[in-house]
Design an enzyme around this catalytic site. Structure first.
Site, PDB file in Angstrom:
ATOM      1  N   HIS A  95       0.846  -1.199   0.000  1.00  0.00           N
ATOM      2  CA  HIS A  95       0.000   0.000   0.000  1.00  0.00           C
ATOM      3  C   HIS A  95       0.882   1.251   0.000  1.00  0.00           C
ATOM      4  CE1 HIS A  95      -3.788  -2.148   0.708  1.00  0.00           C
ATOM      5  NE2 HIS A  95      -4.410  -0.988   0.634  1.00  0.00           N
ATOM      6  N   HIS A 122       0.710  -2.723   9.338  1.00  0.00           N
ATOM      7  CA  HIS A 122       2.148  -2.634   9.112  1.00  0.00           C
ATOM      8  C   HIS A 122       2.823  -1.899  10.262  1.00  0.00           C
ATOM      9  CE1 HIS A 122       2.260  -4.178   5.003  1.00  0.00           C
ATOM     10  NE2 HIS A 122       1.171  -3.470   4.758  1.00  0.00           N
TER      11      HIS A 122
END
Length: 457
Positions: A224, A271
């Site tokens: 992303h 993350h």
């Protein structure tokens, strides 16, 4: 000297990889978990998302003691001596939780007014592989929740189905074609790197999984963050030489876009800080190599006699490489999806060039000026977007109905359980190309013809 620098760099990486930083940022943004109390034995076990306290060891000693690899998520390692207590993470989080719950009282406000801003919700989408719906969590700031939800959607499929066609139909086909090339190869390199490094997602607890859709994928680096950095900066570099607009405006849009996507991945609990920073830097490195080649790649696709064969072989070939790196997961499918879309787009662009459809502006017409946004122009652009995206979604839905049974019949795989059938690499790869190759082709070639029929050109 060099050895000390390496050790400090490793300690810094461990520090940035610590899931406690993710949990603290989530608390700062008003996200609270609803974790149940676990036994010490269960806390010590590895889960799908990695491990927490039991994986911590002392490091940084001069005698070079062995440490565990970075594949499991660790607790924070101090930069000065590399040592950390196992209960430091939970202790810090408890302090932060107490501070969060008491801050309204400290300010002299009414406790009831604070509770009115709390809302218990679940992740918006279930896990794409396991079907897990995730655990409930509490949000105290709706604005931040929706802001970062938008940020993370800038890296998901529906955004790309709207974004690339909008540029193709309303702005600049060359820029759209080039960005699709960047998107496909950045995603391929990022997802392949994930399957080679094989780091797990941040440990939960302490991290709250605001999103679980990609939770079973590996996490290093953040793709992303990679696409959320590569696309806006590539678009800025492509358009600044073709369109007239202030430099600071384009740079600000690219920076804001990238920052929103990167930070949203930490907020979502998907993350660590290290994985997001790595994704950002990795995409910049890829752009430094790929960006100067985009014009030549586009010219080759449009005009070279061997282009169709090269497009087919390279996109299929790299999809096969991605599928061979590790056991099946959604990351392989996403990589094949991007490559299939890029292949369909490239083949359709070549056909348009040969038929003289949707030509690019001539060199003499550059740089282009931004048109005034008038009512008629705005309405026409919105109508093209709505009609075109509706056609693409219809094509995608139709091909999805056809693709799985067809792929299962071709490779002799039972089609009763679709999720299980798609775990066969040949079925999943065929499915992605059967569905998204035609979607990319229709976006570039057939939908503009449909616009001409409707008088929307």
């Amino acid at each position: 000297m060099a050895s000390d620098a390496v050790k400090r760099f490793v300690c810094l990486c461990r520090y940035l990889q610590d899931p406690c930083h993710v949990a603290k940022f989530q608390q700062l943004c008003g996200v609270q978990g609803t974790f149940t109390k676990k036994t010490n034995e269960s806390e010590a076990k590895l889960t799908v998302n990695g491990a927490c306290a039991a994986q911590c060891q002392e490091d940084g000693a001069a005698d070079g003691d062995k440490t565990q690899g970075l594949t499991g998520q660790r607790l924070r390692t101090r930069l000065n001596d590399g040592n950390v207590k196992q209960d430091e993470c939970s202790g810090d989080l408890n302090k932060d939780t107490m501070s969060t719950s008491n801050r309204t009282n400290d300010a002299g406000s009414d406790v009831a007014s604070e509770k009115s801003f709390k809302e218990t919700v679940k992740p918006l989408r279930k896990n794409s592989l396991t079907g897990d719906v995730g655990q409930e969590f509490i949000i105290e700031n709706k604005f931040i929740f929706y802001l970062f939800t938008i940020g993370t959607e800038l890296g998901n499929e529906m955004f790309f189905i709207v974004f690339f066609p909008f540029l193709m139909w309303n702005a600049d086909p060359y820029v759209s074609r080039s960005l699709i090339v960047v998107w496909a190869w950045v995603l391929f390199l990022g997802q392949s790197t994930k399957d080679l490094v094989r780091w797990r997602r941040p440990a939960s607890p302490p991290v709250v999984k605001v999103e679980v859709f990609y939770n079973t994928e590996y996490s290093m680096p953040s793709t992303h963050a990679m696409t959320g950095t590569a696309l806006p900066f590539s678009m800025f570099m492509l358009t600044y030489s073709r369109w007239e607009y202030p430099f600071i405006f384009g740079l600000s849009v690219a920076l804001s876009w990238s920052l929103l996507v990167c930070v949203s991945r930490i907020y979502m609990g998907m993350h660590s800080v290290l994985e997001v920073i790595t994704g950002f830097l990795y995409s910049i490195l890829i752009l430094a190599v790929l960006q100067p080649m985009l014009y030549d790649i586009d010219t080759f696709y449009l005009s070279h006699s061997y282009a169709p064969l090269v497009i087919f072989l390279t996109h299929i070939g790299f999809s096969l490489v991605a599928f061979s790196l590790d056991s099946w997961s959604t990351s392989r499918g996403d990589t094949a999806q991007a490559l299939a879309t890029a292949a369909g787009t490239a083949l359709a662009s070549r056909l348009n060039r040969q038929l003289g459809l949707q030509p690019d502006p001539s060199e003499e017409a550059l740089p282009l000026t931004l048109p005034l946004i008038e009512g008629a122009l705005f309405a026409r652009s919105i109508m093209r977007l709505l009609v075109g995206v509706a056609v693409l979604l219809a094509v995608r839905a139709t091909m999805k109905i056809v693709a799985i049974p067809l792929a299962c019949r071709l490779f002799g795989v039972p089609s009763d359980d679709v999720r299980k059938a798609r775990q066969h690499p040949q079925v999943e790869l065929s499915y992605r190309f059967f569905v998204y190759g035609p979607v990319g082709y229709c976006c570039v070639s057939l939908v503009p013809l449909f616009f001409g029929y409707l008088g929307l050109s």
